[in-house]
Design an enzyme around this catalytic site. Sequence first.
Site, PDB file in Angstrom:
ATOM      1  CG  ASN A   1    -105.179  73.543 -66.523  1.00  0.00           C
ATOM      2  OD1 ASN A   1    -104.487  73.567 -67.607  1.00  0.00           O
ATOM      3  ND2 ASN A   1    -105.549  74.103 -65.378  1.00  0.00           N
TER       4      ASN A   1
ATOM      5  CB  CYS B   1     -86.301  72.701 -69.131  1.00  0.00           C
ATOM      6  SG  CYS B   1     -86.126  73.702 -69.509  1.00  0.00           S
TER       7      CYS B   1
ATOM      8  CB  CYS C   1    -110.116  48.046 -80.271  1.00  0.00           C
ATOM      9  SG  CYS C   1    -108.373  48.030 -79.672  1.00  0.00           S
TER      10      CYS C   1
ATOM     11  CG  ASP D   1    -103.367  74.047 -72.458  1.00  0.00           C
ATOM     12  OD1 ASP D   1    -102.244  74.073 -73.054  1.00  0.00           O
ATOM     13  OD2 ASP D   1    -104.649  74.403 -72.518  1.00  0.00           O
TER      14      ASP D   1
END
Length: 621
Positions: free
Chosen positions: A113, A156, A168, A115
């Site tokens: 992942n 970077c 919507c 993060d």
Amino acid sequence: MDSDIRRMAIKDAKVLMVGAGGIGCELLKTLALSGFQDIHIIDMDTIEVSNLNRQFLFRKSHMGLSKAKVARDAVLKFRPHINITSYHANVKDAEFNVEFFKQFNVVLNGLDNLDARRHVNRLCLASNVPLVESGTTGFLGQVTVHIKGKTECYECQTKPTPKTYPVCTITSTPSKFVHCIVWAKELLFAKLFGDKNQANDLNVHSKDGDSTNHKEDVFERSSEENFDEYCCRIYDHVFGYNIEVALTNEETWRRRKKPTPIFIRDVLPKIKTKKNGILFENGSVSALPSVGLKNPQEIWSIAENTNVFLEALKLFFEQRKKEIGNLTFDKDDQLAVEFVTAAANIRASSFGIPLHSLFEAKGIAGNIVHAVATTNAIIAGLIVIEAIKVLQDVNNNYRMTYCVEHPIRKMLLMPVEPFEPNKSCYVCSETPLLLEINTRSTKLKDFVEKIVKNKLGMTSPLIMIGSTLIYEVGDDLEEDIAANYTRNLEKVLFELPAPVTHGTILNVEDLLQELSCNINIKHREEFDEEKEPDGMVLSGWTSQVDKDRTTSSSTEPQIKDNNVIISKSEEVFRNKRKLSEISKSDEAATGKEIDLNDDDDDDLVLLDEDPGHSNKMRKLR
């Protein structure tokens, strides 16, 4: 002499591995067999059945156990004299701070992942420890080397955030199957089985035609209803009546194809109502067997999807009643996947969108690009090659290597020289950022969640305006101070103790990552809901890009939640490689053994396309 230096570099190295999954299992094995003596592994996951087809260190008997610990024990069986330390934990935990990272000679990432990758990148920069990053997506893969001051850091080059869709579109006018999956997973599943107190944008109408988001109006089961009757009512309301109400807004469908309401009576006419509920023609106790489905790659008919939807819904309320109210969608929860697939297909049918199989729907819902064990093994080998170069400090030979699915100039592995640090990177070059935001309507909590945590990836943020501290998190905060910061979260930026206005400079820090950056605020009144759904736009570190980074849109980095792969085109390959190397690579067609770089010991794998050679793999030094 060189071999002795290499052996010493390997033997004396202290290596940190982050991730013990698909790449991690192959990497740990390769490190152990290559002579590394001191290896540390961090992984927070436990072993699941879906891991067993490619994570070869695990067996069915290991289900539910720590990946890091099981991987350690498996490797020690054939390399008992080396030191392997495992941590069943999240690499973002406070114990894995800068001081922890400083003890290692190199860090090797096998994460899944964005993060966590960003977090490790920042800790490596703060501790001045080299990082070898990697990722795979099906037959594609990459290995990159990040050394502070010498090569670009992981951030970077900006990474596209996961695709989001306007509410919507999801709730009213889906045009793609992924829209139906998001609706089924994030809205319908969450409304039925998730936290009732959480806000939900599911557009559901009550019988009088008023739009409502209150579960008790539509989704609450009355005391007179049994589960079968309840499931059928939910089906008719969501896929039938709700579509009928939507069709009354003629303006919405003036330039769009109108959806078709779907009711159970039109799909399953053989269902009979009895006093004790609804009797299905073939009887059923689970979702897929109820309609005789086995092949996950088969596309179900609308009737089959309907039966799966009803049975899955019934099973959740009958057999998993204790979990109702706390469930979130999990790609490894088979019943959840079946429910979401069926719901998405029924909605897709209503809006004229092609249906998908369970296998395809699971991949979309879980953001999965199905893994290939061979790719993981190749990437793990390349990680070790680059790690050895790092330990030997041969920085002129570092390579970013890309594994491609189809040969380019007969090459399946494409090594290129690493980029230099991007001078406009806010992570490793401390370049100020620019944030366009409505300071008179946006609350501090939105800024913290959408920008500081989601965009900047900070976990323990501290925010200052000049010398005024307006927000901080931490277990050591005094109760009254923490309460004051909590109150600030609900305030509009302009109303903070130190007002945020056009031209304000915010200083944001993460003490755990030892990262600090400045954000210049630009007040803006209006935003495009379709293109700028967050109501704020962050920019700054992409303004200066080296010419040799420029690629066509088809070669931009592709980010997946499950894995990360940066695909490079042949054009980029040509731009980055030395001219002498390019000319030599042309000799591959002749079958000669060539040296791409006199000082480079890397093997380059080429695919011989001559039918007379049976497409065998050749190693060219």
